[in-house]
Design a protein around this motif. Structure first.
Motif, PDB file in Angstrom:
ATOM      1  N   GLU A 712      55.070  26.235  45.929  1.00 48.90           N
ATOM      2  CA  GLU A 712      54.915  26.531  47.208  1.00 48.90           C
ATOM      3  C   GLU A 712      55.452  28.177  47.603  1.00 48.90           C
ATOM      4  OE1 GLU A 712      54.173  24.816  49.591  1.00 48.90           O
ATOM      5  OE2 GLU A 712      54.112  22.839  48.364  1.00 48.90           O
ATOM      6  N   LEU A 713      56.300  28.802  46.579  1.00 46.18           N
ATOM      7  CA  LEU A 713      56.779  30.317  46.998  1.00 46.18           C
ATOM      8  C   LEU A 713      56.053  31.106  45.805  1.00 46.18           C
ATOM      9  CD1 LEU A 713      60.326  29.701  47.821  1.00 46.18           C
ATOM     10  CD2 LEU A 713      58.464  29.772  49.187  1.00 46.18           C
ATOM     11  N   GLY A 714      55.663  30.645  44.636  1.00 44.39           N
ATOM     12  CA  GLY A 714      55.285  31.469  43.578  1.00 44.39           C
ATOM     13  C   GLY A 714      56.131  32.139  42.839  1.00 44.39           C
ATOM     14  N   PRO A 715      55.711  33.402  42.207  1.00 45.91           N
ATOM     15  CA  PRO A 715      57.096  34.084  41.567  1.00 45.91           C
ATOM     16  C   PRO A 715      58.051  34.561  42.399  1.00 45.91           C
ATOM     17  CG  PRO A 715      54.713  34.833  40.987  1.00 45.91           C
ATOM     18  CD  PRO A 715      54.608  33.672  41.947  1.00 45.91           C
ATOM     19  N   PRO A 716      59.115  34.721  42.029  1.00 44.42           N
ATOM     20  CA  PRO A 716      59.612  34.649  40.703  1.00 44.42           C
ATOM     21  C   PRO A 716      59.955  33.403  40.145  1.00 44.42           C
ATOM     22  CG  PRO A 716      61.362  35.204  42.067  1.00 44.42           C
ATOM     23  CD  PRO A 716      60.265  35.169  42.846  1.00 44.42           C
ATOM     24  N   TRP A 717      59.649  32.241  40.975  1.00 45.56           N
ATOM     25  CA  TRP A 717      60.096  30.936  40.445  1.00 45.56           C
ATOM     26  C   TRP A 717      59.178  30.601  39.493  1.00 45.56           C
ATOM     27  CZ3 TRP A 717      64.684  29.177  42.100  1.00 45.56           C
ATOM     28  CH2 TRP A 717      65.035  29.575  43.047  1.00 45.56           C
ATOM     29  N   PRO A 718      59.560  30.329  38.164  1.00 43.92           N
ATOM     30  CA  PRO A 718      58.602  29.973  36.890  1.00 43.92           C
ATOM     31  C   PRO A 718      57.760  28.895  37.041  1.00 43.92           C
ATOM     32  CG  PRO A 718      60.731  29.267  36.472  1.00 43.92           C
ATOM     33  CD  PRO A 718      61.004  29.807  37.950  1.00 43.92           C
ATOM     34  N   ASP A 719      56.558  29.052  36.374  1.00 43.71           N
ATOM     35  CA  ASP A 719      55.695  28.021  36.101  1.00 43.71           C
ATOM     36  C   ASP A 719      56.315  26.837  34.802  1.00 43.71           C
ATOM     37  OD1 ASP A 719      53.718  25.865  35.694  1.00 43.71           O
ATOM     38  OD2 ASP A 719      52.150  27.372  35.256  1.00 43.71           O
ATOM     39  N   VAL A 720      56.716  25.864  35.226  1.00 37.72           N
ATOM     40  CA  VAL A 720      57.283  24.815  34.018  1.00 37.72           C
ATOM     41  C   VAL A 720      56.225  23.689  33.687  1.00 37.72           C
ATOM     42  CG1 VAL A 720      59.470  25.491  34.769  1.00 37.72           C
ATOM     43  CG2 VAL A 720      58.445  23.710  36.022  1.00 37.72           C
ATOM     44  N   GLY A 721      54.949  23.842  34.131  1.00 40.91           N
ATOM     45  CA  GLY A 721      54.071  22.940  33.605  1.00 40.91           C
ATOM     46  C   GLY A 721      54.149  22.924  31.954  1.00 40.91           C
ATOM     47  N   ASP A 722      53.348  21.841  31.273  1.00 41.73           N
ATOM     48  CA  ASP A 722      53.277  21.880  29.734  1.00 41.73           C
ATOM     49  C   ASP A 722      52.590  22.815  29.385  1.00 41.73           C
ATOM     50  OD1 ASP A 722      54.237  19.243  30.277  1.00 41.73           O
ATOM     51  OD2 ASP A 722      52.622  18.233  29.367  1.00 41.73           O
ATOM     52  N   ASP A 723      51.554  23.488  29.918  1.00 43.48           N
ATOM     53  CA  ASP A 723      51.010  24.360  29.307  1.00 43.48           C
ATOM     54  C   ASP A 723      51.717  25.781  29.222  1.00 43.48           C
ATOM     55  OD1 ASP A 723      48.940  23.066  28.464  1.00 43.48           O
ATOM     56  OD2 ASP A 723      47.423  23.433  29.920  1.00 43.48           O
ATOM     57  N   ALA A 724      52.402  26.063  30.433  1.00 44.13           N
ATOM     58  CA  ALA A 724      53.081  27.105  30.649  1.00 44.13           C
ATOM     59  C   ALA A 724      54.467  27.127  29.888  1.00 44.13           C
ATOM     60  CB  ALA A 724      53.718  27.193  32.012  1.00 44.13           C
ATOM     61  N   ARG A 803      63.463  20.518  56.486  1.00 45.36           N
ATOM     62  CA  ARG A 803      62.179  21.422  55.999  1.00 45.36           C
ATOM     63  C   ARG A 803      62.911  22.042  54.783  1.00 45.36           C
ATOM     64  NH1 ARG A 803      58.289  21.097  59.548  1.00 45.36           N
ATOM     65  NH2 ARG A 803      56.917  22.935  58.607  1.00 45.36           N
ATOM     66  N   LEU A 804      62.165  22.127  53.670  1.00 45.89           N
ATOM     67  CA  LEU A 804      62.637  23.034  52.584  1.00 45.89           C
ATOM     68  C   LEU A 804      61.677  24.117  52.114  1.00 45.89           C
ATOM     69  CD1 LEU A 804      63.018  19.774  50.124  1.00 45.89           C
ATOM     70  CD2 LEU A 804      64.356  20.776  51.804  1.00 45.89           C
ATOM     71  N   ALA A 805      62.110  24.887  51.069  1.00 44.77           N
ATOM     72  CA  ALA A 805      61.359  26.095  50.942  1.00 44.77           C
ATOM     73  C   ALA A 805      61.329  27.168  51.780  1.00 44.77           C
ATOM     74  CB  ALA A 805      59.880  25.914  50.345  1.00 44.77           C
ATOM     75  N   GLY A 806      62.454  27.289  52.450  1.00 43.14           N
ATOM     76  CA  GLY A 806      62.801  28.230  53.595  1.00 43.14           C
ATOM     77  C   GLY A 806      62.026  27.945  54.644  1.00 43.14           C
ATOM     78  N   GLY A 807      62.073  26.668  55.061  1.00 43.64           N
ATOM     79  CA  GLY A 807      61.291  25.967  56.364  1.00 43.64           C
ATOM     80  C   GLY A 807      59.853  25.984  56.214  1.00 43.64           C
ATOM     81  N   ARG A 808      59.330  25.946  54.834  1.00 41.15           N
ATOM     82  CA  ARG A 808      57.792  25.911  54.841  1.00 41.15           C
ATOM     83  C   ARG A 808      57.283  24.608  54.516  1.00 41.15           C
ATOM     84  NH1 ARG A 808      59.300  30.670  52.223  1.00 41.15           N
ATOM     85  NH2 ARG A 808      57.846  32.342  52.677  1.00 41.15           N
ATOM     86  N   VAL A 809      57.979  23.767  54.342  1.00 43.64           N
ATOM     87  CA  VAL A 809      57.718  22.317  53.812  1.00 43.64           C
ATOM     88  C   VAL A 809      58.472  21.256  54.423  1.00 43.64           C
ATOM     89  CG1 VAL A 809      56.870  20.889  51.742  1.00 43.64           C
ATOM     90  CG2 VAL A 809      56.901  23.243  51.637  1.00 43.64           C
ATOM     91  N   PRO A 810      58.080  20.336  55.332  1.00 41.77           N
ATOM     92  CA  PRO A 810      58.930  19.043  55.726  1.00 41.77           C
ATOM     93  C   PRO A 810      58.886  18.220  54.636  1.00 41.77           C
ATOM     94  CG  PRO A 810      56.720  19.003  56.797  1.00 41.77           C
ATOM     95  CD  PRO A 810      56.717  20.428  55.700  1.00 41.77           C
ATOM     96  N   VAL A 811      60.166  17.566  54.514  1.00 40.61           N
ATOM     97  CA  VAL A 811      60.180  16.354  53.487  1.00 40.61           C
ATOM     98  C   VAL A 811      59.376  15.233  54.208  1.00 40.61           C
ATOM     99  CG1 VAL A 811      62.352  17.189  52.723  1.00 40.61           C
ATOM    100  CG2 VAL A 811      62.463  15.381  54.541  1.00 40.61           C
ATOM    101  N   VAL A 812      59.022  14.168  53.376  1.00 39.66           N
ATOM    102  CA  VAL A 812      58.538  13.024  54.205  1.00 39.66           C
ATOM    103  C   VAL A 812      59.548  11.872  53.699  1.00 39.66           C
ATOM    104  CG1 VAL A 812      56.762  11.098  53.673  1.00 39.66           C
ATOM    105  CG2 VAL A 812      56.228  13.337  53.141  1.00 39.66           C
ATOM    106  N   ALA A 813      60.077  11.333  55.115  1.00 40.81           N
ATOM    107  CA  ALA A 813      61.233  10.410  55.019  1.00 40.81           C
ATOM    108  C   ALA A 813      60.657   8.909  55.112  1.00 40.81           C
ATOM    109  CB  ALA A 813      61.810  10.593  56.384  1.00 40.81           C
ATOM    110  N   HIS A 814      60.997   8.139  54.217  1.00 45.42           N
ATOM    111  CA  HIS A 814      60.755   6.820  53.935  1.00 45.42           C
ATOM    112  C   HIS A 814      61.971   5.866  54.594  1.00 45.42           C
ATOM    113  CE1 HIS A 814      57.467   6.712  50.646  1.00 45.42           C
ATOM    114  NE2 HIS A 814      57.774   8.047  51.094  1.00 45.42           N
ATOM    115  N   LEU A 815      61.625   5.317  56.095  1.00 44.15           N
ATOM    116  CA  LEU A 815      62.680   4.698  56.516  1.00 44.15           C
ATOM    117  C   LEU A 815      62.556   3.226  56.033  1.00 44.15           C
ATOM    118  CD1 LEU A 815      62.055   7.323  58.201  1.00 44.15           C
ATOM    119  CD2 LEU A 815      62.945   6.385  60.291  1.00 44.15           C
TER     120      LEU A 815
END
Length: 857
Positions: A712-724, A803-815
């Protein structure tokens, strides 16, 4: 009036004659013209004399001869002979010919027919083409590498050196408009008045496999033979049979000669088309069966190209498809197969494969039956299959090995291939592979510029790898032995049981007149004349020593053959796999011997030819035993030491391995992975996956949160996928780790957190979220959007969605219901309370009456 002027004044009934005034006007106005005309229309016969006449008329602006290119030696000789006969002369007068190993010209020669390769060599020696007033580039639609290269080089010459050079580009099938635009040239289209050709579809009675890795299957050739016999019986006139290669020509000729063909030369063809043949004086005797392909002697080729008093069946490769005429033909039998180059750049293997002919190729072949009168084509496939054929054959530049092409371009200009105006750009991977080969030969420097060694290699009329073997081998095994073995490789002679030494002995027994002997003599002359080649082959022998070597007849031995083959193809040095009959080549490709090969059991082989078409492992067609010391000497540039790392379970196992290319020679186990093994460790983790690490729930949770922020934000947050993670293994995995089960993955991930941004981790991507009921629910970050789940009542009082990531992404609520079952899912709590909640409340009040369900929670 001279002979050429007389021919132009009375050109006969050749269809292209009507377009000659337009061609003349275009050349006189622009200096260049593009002509497209069907096969058999007479363009090769009449356009070169026309250009010579234009030059004669304007001699004050540059007299000289006209050079006409043909794609093959057989076509060049036939074209020269045809034109000379129309002038009432022998070849060598007004019309001459120059092909590899043969030149018949004189000071009076005004039209010289050459192969494309001959013109290429002249351009490389002197781009100004002294003494040449015009060039006719014929059959450019065949799109060979040489044809594309010469087309671009002649364009460069006209633009930079010779504005006065007159050029006509000719083809039977080409995109004339595109070529005209590229040359800024007028386009002339000639309508060829070919006769009607009937099509007879002759598919096999049962499905047959036409070809495999060994070539055309015998049962399919039997079908072709049967169709040819039918054509001889049903139609009058000479018959031309198309098969893909010289071996198939020989097999079909033998099959047709095995039993009488029958059929009367004077029998009327369909629609009365044989009426003329009935009166042409031919005898109704047994037809003569003749082969036609490029490996035959000139005399044997001429025999097939000259009509006689006896009916003929000519069995030919694609040489008769468009670039030469077989006189008397009224019937074509088409096997429907063609040979095309294919290169596996990853394996370093190239060769010819058998494919179905294109529709354009099939039409050209059929047209051979309609040149002299109405005819017929018997196609050995069905009409439905014909509709599925490719429209055109692929150009060689898209499929072939490009090593010689790249070297020629580098010799032509410093910009190499990039500086040429080619009809099609070569594939990037093929160019890179060719450049790597040439750098390995020392023919190109690191910047892709041709070296002195490269120019010496380019001066040898063969593939750069074979040229290197000739020049370097001459210093070690002697010029004659090197020339003999390289000629063996260049002519692609079949080795009995795959044994190249046996093929050498057989070639020597064939006599001086064979194609192999002619190639050997030509190569020997090149290496003996290479006094300037000391930088290529080491210390050049003195003339006396060289003459003595030339007189000697070298002894046939595996060691001599192996050394030359290994110099040509060090990447094909092969070692038998432990406990197997299969081999591993230095290129990394697996290889196997054919059934009954004389090479079975040999530990090391120098492989001359390997077929890439059989799948995972290549089939070794020819090779020779070589001892390990000789293999290491020949492949010295491929020998290297490196650290290998493997992950076995959770253990990291490292070894220092010495290899010849991909072939392991020795291995020593290491106690730890040092910095030099970083690349190998990364590769090992990519293969095994970082899942072999001990992932605790906390580590998985942190990794998911970091992955969310990176997405969502890109660098400096690191890529932690398998290849990275595998790529950055040296940053997060402690040096010397041998047991991955002991690695504290959570601590290592924390070490990847960016500072000072890490202080915002719990705000941007919290591990848990507080609900109005006082509960803290875990955020799941695995999906596209973060998810939280809890009972509906826990959300009472929460009007807006978190909302997370500085208000960019709403969570999905399972009621959830009081029983924990899904009641609603939403990423918009405000909208849910105002809308969907009423229906959910009604349902839940009915099922859970003891719980409070306020209207406005």
């Amino acid at each position: 009036m001279d002979a050429i002027a007389r021919l132009l004044a009375n050109p006969g009934d050749l269809p292209v004659r009507g377009a000659l005034p337009e061609v003349r006007a275009a050349v006189e106005r622009a200096g260049v013209a593009v002509l497209t005309a069907p096969p058999g229309s007479g363009k090769t016969t009449l356009v070169p004399p026309l250009l010579a006449d234009i030059v004669r008329a304007g001699a004050g602006t540059g007299a000289g001869r006209i050079v006409v290119t043909q794609p093959r030696r057989i076509a060049a000789r036939a074209a020269a002979r045809r034109l000379a006969s129309l002038l009432g002369q022998e070849v060598g007068g007004d019309v001459g010919v120059t092909v590899r190993g043969e030149s018949r010209t004189s000071p009076r020669t005004r039209v010289e027919v050459v192969t494309t390769g001959v013109l290429l060599r002249r351009l490389q020696r002197d781009p100004a083409l002294p003494g040449v007033a015009g060039v006719v580039l014929d059959e450019v639609h065949e799109r060979s590498l040489e044809s594309d290269l010469v087309l671009a080089m002649v364009a460069d010459v006209r633009e930079a050196l010779r504005e006065d050079l007159r050029v006509v580009v000719m083809s039977a099938t080409l995109d004339a408009a595109a070529l005209g635009a590229a040359w800024d040239a007028p386009v002339v289209v000639a309508d060829g008045a070919l006769h009607e050709v009937d099509t007879v579809w002759c598919p096999p009675e049962r499905p047959l496999v036409r070809s495999d890795e060994r070539g055309v299957r015998r049962e399919y050739l039997q079908h072709v033979i049967a169709v040819a016999r039918r054509a001889v019986a049903e139609r009058a006139g000479d018959v031309l049979v198309f098969v893909p290669g010289a071996r198939e020509v020989d097999d079909v000729v033998a099959g047709l000669r095995r039993a009488p063909l029958g059929g009367l030369a004077g029998a009327p063809a369909a629609d009365g088309a044989g009426a003329e043949d009935a009166a042409d004086g031919r005898r109704s005797e047994e037809p003569e069966v003749l082969p036609l392909h490029g490996r035959l002697s000139a005399a044997a080729q001429d025999r097939a190209l000259r009509a006689g008093g006896r009916r003929r069946v000519v069995v030919s490769t694609a040489v008769a498809e468009s670039s030469l005429t077989v006189p008397g033909v009224r019937v074509v039998v088409d096997a429907g197969l063609a040979r095309q180059p294919r290169t596996d750049h990853r394996r370093g293997l190239a060769g010819l494969v058998t494919v179905m002919v294109s529709r354009a190729g099939a039409e050209q072949r059929a047209g051979r039956a309609g040149r002299e009168g109405p005819g017929a084509v018997y196609r050995c496939w069905s009409e439905a299959e014909h509709a599925r054929l490719a429209p055109f054959a692929e150009p060689e530049v898209a499929t072939a090995d490009l090593a010689l092409f790249v070297l020629e371009a580098a010799c032509w200009s410093r910009d190499g291939v990039a500086g040429l105006r080619l009809p099609d750009a070569p594939p990037r991977a093929a160019l890179e592979a060719a450049e790597e080969v040439l750098r390995g030969l020392g023919a190109l420097d690191g910047d892709g510029v041709v070296t002195a060694r490269g120019r010496a290699i380019a001066g040898v009329p063969t593939d750069p790898r074979l040229a290197r073997a000739l020049l370097d081998g001459a210093a070690s095994v002697g010029p004659r032995a090197a020339a003999e073995v390289v000629a063996l490789l260049a002519e692609d002679l079949r080795a009995p049981g795959g044994d190249l030494s046996a093929a050498w002995r057989a070639a020597r027994g064939g006599g001086a007149g064979t194609e192999w002997a002619r190639t050997r003599d030509r190569l020997l002359a090149v290496v003996q004349d290479a006094d300037g080649g000391a930088d290529v082959a080491g210390a050049a022998p003195t003339p006396a020593v060289r003459d003595a070597q030339a007189r000697d007849t070298p002894r046939v031995s595996d060691a001599v053959v192996a050394e030359v083959v290994a110099l040509a193809h060090p990447d094909r040095l092969a070692r038998r796999r432990a406990g197997s009959t299969a081999y591993l080549m230095a290129s990394g490709s697996g290889a196997v011997l054919g059934e009954g090969s004389a090479l079975v059991g040999q530990e090391w082989l120098a492989v001359a030819d390997a077929d890439r078409s059989r799948g995972r492992d290549a089939l070794i067609r020819s090779g020779v035993p070589i001892d390990e010391a000789a293999a290491l000497a020949a492949g010295a540039a491929l020998v290297r030491e490196e650290v290998d790392v493997a992950v076995e379970g959770t253990r990291v196992v490292a070894s220092r391995v010495r290899r010849l290319g991909a072939i392991p020679l020795s291995s020593v186990r290491l106690s730890r992975v040092g910095p030099e093994g970083a690349a190998a460790l990364r590769a090992a983790l990519r293969r095994s996956g970082v899942g072999v690490l001990r992932w605790t729930e906390a580590a998985r949770g942190l990794r998911a949160r970091l992955a969310f922020l990176h997405r969502e934000l890109g660098p400096p947050w690191p890529d932690v996928g398998d290849d990275a993670l595998a790529e950055r293994v040296q940053e997060w995995l402690p040096d010397g780790t041998t047991d991955l089960a002991r690695v504290d993955v959570l601590a290592l991930l924390r070490g990847l957190l960016p500072w000072p941004d890490a202080a915002q981790l719990d705000e941007l991507a919290p591990e848990r979220i507080a609900l109005p009921s006082g509960r803290f629910v875990r955020v799941e970050y695995g999906a596209d959007q973060p998810v939280i789940a809890s009972r509906v009542q826990d959300f009472f009082g929460m009007h807006e969605t978190p909302r997370l990531a500085g208000g960019r992404v709403p969570v999905v609520a399972h009621l959830l219901s009081p029983a924990g079952r899904p009641a609603a899912i939403t990423a918009d709590l405000a909208g849910f309370w105002d809308g969907g909640y009423a229906a959910v409340r009604a349902d839940l009040r009915g099922r859970y009456p003891k719980h409070a369900w306020p209207e406005r929670p």
